[in-house]
Design a protein around this motif. Structure first.
Motif, PDB file in Angstrom:
ATOM      1  N   TYR A  45       0.644  -1.045   0.263  1.00  0.00           N
ATOM      2  CA  TYR A  45       0.158   0.112   0.240  1.00  0.00           C
ATOM      3  C   TYR A  45       0.622   1.769  -0.117  1.00  0.00           C
ATOM      4  O   TYR A  45       1.441   1.345   0.750  1.00  0.00           O
ATOM      5  N   SER A  46       0.921   2.120  -1.180  1.00  0.00           N
ATOM      6  CA  SER A  46       1.758   2.980  -1.069  1.00  0.00           C
ATOM      7  C   SER A  46       0.573   4.975  -0.448  1.00  0.00           C
ATOM      8  O   SER A  46      -0.229   4.778  -0.671  1.00  0.00           O
ATOM      9  N   THR A  47       1.303   5.646   0.752  1.00  0.00           N
ATOM     10  CA  THR A  47       1.183   6.051   1.490  1.00  0.00           C
ATOM     11  C   THR A  47       0.674   7.649   0.634  1.00  0.00           C
ATOM     12  O   THR A  47      -0.132   8.266   1.322  1.00  0.00           O
ATOM     13  N   ALA A  48       1.475   7.600  -0.494  1.00  0.00           N
ATOM     14  CA  ALA A  48       1.349   8.650  -1.072  1.00  0.00           C
ATOM     15  C   ALA A  48      -0.278   9.004  -2.048  1.00  0.00           C
ATOM     16  O   ALA A  48       0.068   9.540  -2.101  1.00  0.00           O
ATOM     17  N   ALA A  49      -0.125   6.948  -1.999  1.00  0.00           N
ATOM     18  CA  ALA A  49      -1.010   7.053  -3.559  1.00  0.00           C
ATOM     19  C   ALA A  49      -2.758   6.859  -2.839  1.00  0.00           C
ATOM     20  O   ALA A  49      -3.647   7.072  -3.414  1.00  0.00           O
ATOM     21  N   GLY A  50      -2.655   6.781  -1.912  1.00  0.00           N
ATOM     22  CA  GLY A  50      -3.830   6.350  -0.767  1.00  0.00           C
ATOM     23  C   GLY A  50      -4.206   4.937  -1.559  1.00  0.00           C
ATOM     24  O   GLY A  50      -5.766   5.488  -1.256  1.00  0.00           O
ATOM     25  N   ALA A  51      -3.405   4.213  -2.154  1.00  0.00           N
ATOM     26  CA  ALA A  51      -3.998   2.806  -2.651  1.00  0.00           C
ATOM     27  C   ALA A  51      -3.026   1.875  -2.574  1.00  0.00           C
ATOM     28  O   ALA A  51      -1.690   2.069  -2.608  1.00  0.00           O
ATOM     29  N   PHE A  52      -3.398   0.556  -2.299  1.00  0.00           N
ATOM     30  CA  PHE A  52      -2.887  -0.624  -2.963  1.00  0.00           C
ATOM     31  C   PHE A  52      -2.185  -0.636  -4.995  1.00  0.00           C
ATOM     32  O   PHE A  52      -2.963  -0.338  -5.094  1.00  0.00           O
ATOM     33  N   THR A  53      -1.162  -0.696  -4.216  1.00  0.00           N
ATOM     34  CA  THR A  53      -0.276  -0.614  -5.518  1.00  0.00           C
ATOM     35  C   THR A  53       0.352  -1.644  -6.077  1.00  0.00           C
ATOM     36  O   THR A  53       0.856  -1.606  -7.213  1.00  0.00           O
ATOM     37  N   ALA A  54       0.749  -2.937  -5.173  1.00  0.00           N
ATOM     38  CA  ALA A  54       1.022  -4.656  -5.733  1.00  0.00           C
ATOM     39  C   ALA A  54       0.654  -5.476  -4.879  1.00  0.00           C
ATOM     40  O   ALA A  54       0.460  -5.085  -3.631  1.00  0.00           O
ATOM     41  N   SER A  55       0.981  -6.714  -5.675  1.00  0.00           N
ATOM     42  CA  SER A  55       0.753  -7.530  -5.105  1.00  0.00           C
ATOM     43  C   SER A  55       1.909  -8.932  -5.599  1.00  0.00           C
ATOM     44  O   SER A  55       2.254  -8.952  -6.443  1.00  0.00           O
ATOM     45  N   VAL A  56       1.866  -9.633  -4.171  1.00  0.00           N
ATOM     46  CA  VAL A  56       2.484 -10.778  -5.098  1.00  0.00           C
ATOM     47  C   VAL A  56       2.328 -12.562  -4.488  1.00  0.00           C
ATOM     48  O   VAL A  56       1.740 -12.257  -3.054  1.00  0.00           O
ATOM     49  N   GLY A  57       1.958 -13.513  -4.553  1.00  0.00           N
ATOM     50  CA  GLY A  57       1.424 -14.361  -3.875  1.00  0.00           C
ATOM     51  C   GLY A  57       2.542 -15.560  -3.573  1.00  0.00           C
ATOM     52  O   GLY A  57       3.669 -15.188  -3.611  1.00  0.00           O
ATOM     53  N   VAL A  58       1.150 -16.475  -2.367  1.00  0.00           N
ATOM     54  CA  VAL A  58       2.776 -17.343  -2.032  1.00  0.00           C
ATOM     55  C   VAL A  58       1.871 -18.165  -2.261  1.00  0.00           C
ATOM     56  O   VAL A  58       0.263 -18.575  -3.045  1.00  0.00           O
ATOM     57  N   THR A  59       2.474 -20.097  -2.193  1.00  0.00           N
ATOM     58  CA  THR A  59       1.712 -20.683  -2.662  1.00  0.00           C
ATOM     59  C   THR A  59       0.924 -21.412  -1.512  1.00  0.00           C
ATOM     60  O   THR A  59       0.292 -22.900  -2.151  1.00  0.00           O
ATOM     61  N   SER A  60       1.390 -21.209  -0.662  1.00  0.00           N
ATOM     62  CA  SER A  60       0.138 -21.509   0.460  1.00  0.00           C
ATOM     63  C   SER A  60      -0.505 -20.857   0.770  1.00  0.00           C
ATOM     64  O   SER A  60      -1.337 -19.894   1.036  1.00  0.00           O
ATOM     65  N   PHE A  61      -2.354 -21.506   1.707  1.00  0.00           N
ATOM     66  CA  PHE A  61      -3.528 -20.399   1.942  1.00  0.00           C
ATOM     67  C   PHE A  61      -2.715 -19.868   3.204  1.00  0.00           C
ATOM     68  O   PHE A  61      -3.274 -18.828   3.069  1.00  0.00           O
ATOM     69  N   GLY A  62      -2.049 -20.348   3.996  1.00  0.00           N
ATOM     70  CA  GLY A  62      -2.070 -19.552   5.516  1.00  0.00           C
ATOM     71  C   GLY A  62      -0.725 -18.272   5.376  1.00  0.00           C
ATOM     72  O   GLY A  62      -0.049 -18.838   5.046  1.00  0.00           O
TER      73      GLY A  62
END
Length: 379
Positions: A177-194
């Motif tokens: 989350y970018s505090t300057a943009a006030g928005a979520f800007t990136a994500s990356v997946g992991v292989t497990s649920f938890g």
């Protein structure tokens, strides 16, 4: 830590503050009269300002399940503000994370929101929905886990469990989350649920997250996340992790005989040992400001059958254990045994290195307590 006094009612859900050392040698504690501050109904979490003058307590504020944050003046024990974070029934405050300069507090609410609180005015500054997780029909979004704020306050990083339904789970992810943009800007997946703990080195670039498939090292900026490597040897999301103050060592709790240390300069792992032999349920690790002590909560559960002098039902206990990071050994003389909190829900250490903030519940006779409290003990 050799002595501490405790005050309060027997049937409470509480946040306790008690004496710690924060140094490499045991210090006798002389407790002043403690203060007890009722703050809500259940499941308190806490964050403390860098100057130690205010504690923010996330609670379920009534039996209906109203998520709120209470602001407590740690010098007087008075509640100075109450912020309702959602009007949705059966919601909750998840994680809290304070910005390094103390001007912003970030809170997850339910599975849907990241809330920003301005700590100067103690008002809600922003309420941003989490991005919808891609998932098949019939799945619900996964609940967010822990939060961490970058050293310059420009990025907030959030661990999120995978989408779920009754018979299945999808992989989780990490959000930026970018505090300057006030928005979520990136994500990356992991292989497990938890997805469990998420910690960030002081360089603001190396992010570590515990998952059911191993500890994941990410390269992070407020606008990008990239997987560097995964450590696959027994580091589960059921455990948690914390960094030394200089970021050179990661302390991970992975379960019985699978605790681990990571040299973050080289990503070298030392594993297959246990911080507290004989204690199988450890959590909520924190490190003293000087790095000399690692503290964590040890929890135990006993079921009492009817017919004895003790009320029947589940009975819980929690203790704060002290671990010498130089000697790599427990310091039994520094153990704290809370009398109010039985089932801990979180632990924080004040900036003075001598004040613990322990959130949790009491279950007298197996019946949940109905009062969340803040108990302040200074030495």
């Amino acid at each position: 830590m050799a002595r501490a006094r405790w005050l309060g009612t027997a049937a409470s859900v509480g946040l306790l503050l008690t004496a710690g050392t924060g140094t490499a040698t045991a210090q006798p504690a002389t407790a002043t009269a403690p203060q007890v501050v009722p703050v809500g109904y259940a499941y308190p979490t806490t964050a403390v300002t860098p100057d130690g003058t205010k504690a923010y307590v996330g609670v379920t504020d009534d039996p209906r399940g109203t998520p709120a944050v209470k602001v407590v003046d740690t010098r007087t024990g008075g509640i100075t503000a109450r912020l309702t974070l959602s009007t949705d029934a059966n919601s909750f405050v998840g994680a809290l994370a304070m910005s390094p300069d103390g001007t912003r507090l970030y809170a997850t609410v339910g599975a849907q929101h990241l809330v920003t609180i301005d700590t100067d005015s103690d008002t809600v500054a922003a309420d941003v929905p989490l991005p919808v997780q891609p998932h098949p029909d019939g799945y619900m979004d996964g609940s967010p886990g822990s939060l961490v704020v970058g050293p310059d306050g420009a990025g907030v990083y959030l661990a999120q469990n995978g989408p779920r339904q009754r018979w299945g789970y999808q992989p989780g992810r990490v959000l930026a989350y970018s505090t300057a943009a006030g928005a979520f800007t990136a994500s990356v997946g992991v292989t497990s649920f938890g997805v469990g703990s998420i910690v960030l080195r002081p360089n603001g670039q190396d992010l570590y997250v515990t998952t059911a498939d191993g500890l994941v090292h990410l390269a992070a900026t407020p606008t990008s996340l990239t997987t560097v490597r995964t450590f696959t040897a027994g580091h589960g999301a059921g455990g948690s992790a914390v960094l030394s103050p200089d970021g050179s060592t990661l302390y991970g709790i992975g379960g019985y005989d699978s605790d681990y240390l990571v040299d973050t300069e080289t990503d070298t792992v030392t594993e297959n040992f246990h911080f507290a032999p004989g204690s199988t349920n450890l959590g909520f690790p924190v490190v003293s400001p000087d790095g000399g002590r690692l503290y964590f909560v040890s929890k135990s559960t006993v079921f009492i059958t009817p017919g004895g002098p003790t009320p029947p039902g589940y009975h819980y206990s929690s203790a704060i254990l002290s671990y010498d990071t130089e000697a790599h050994a427990l310091v039994p003389a520094e153990t704290v045994n809370p009398q109010q909190v039985e089932l801990a829900t979180g632990l924080a250490l004040g900036p003075d290195g001598h004040t613990f903030y322990l959130g949790g519940n009491t279950y007298p006779g197996g019946v949940p307590g109905t009062v969340a409290s803040l108990e302040i003990i200074k030495t």
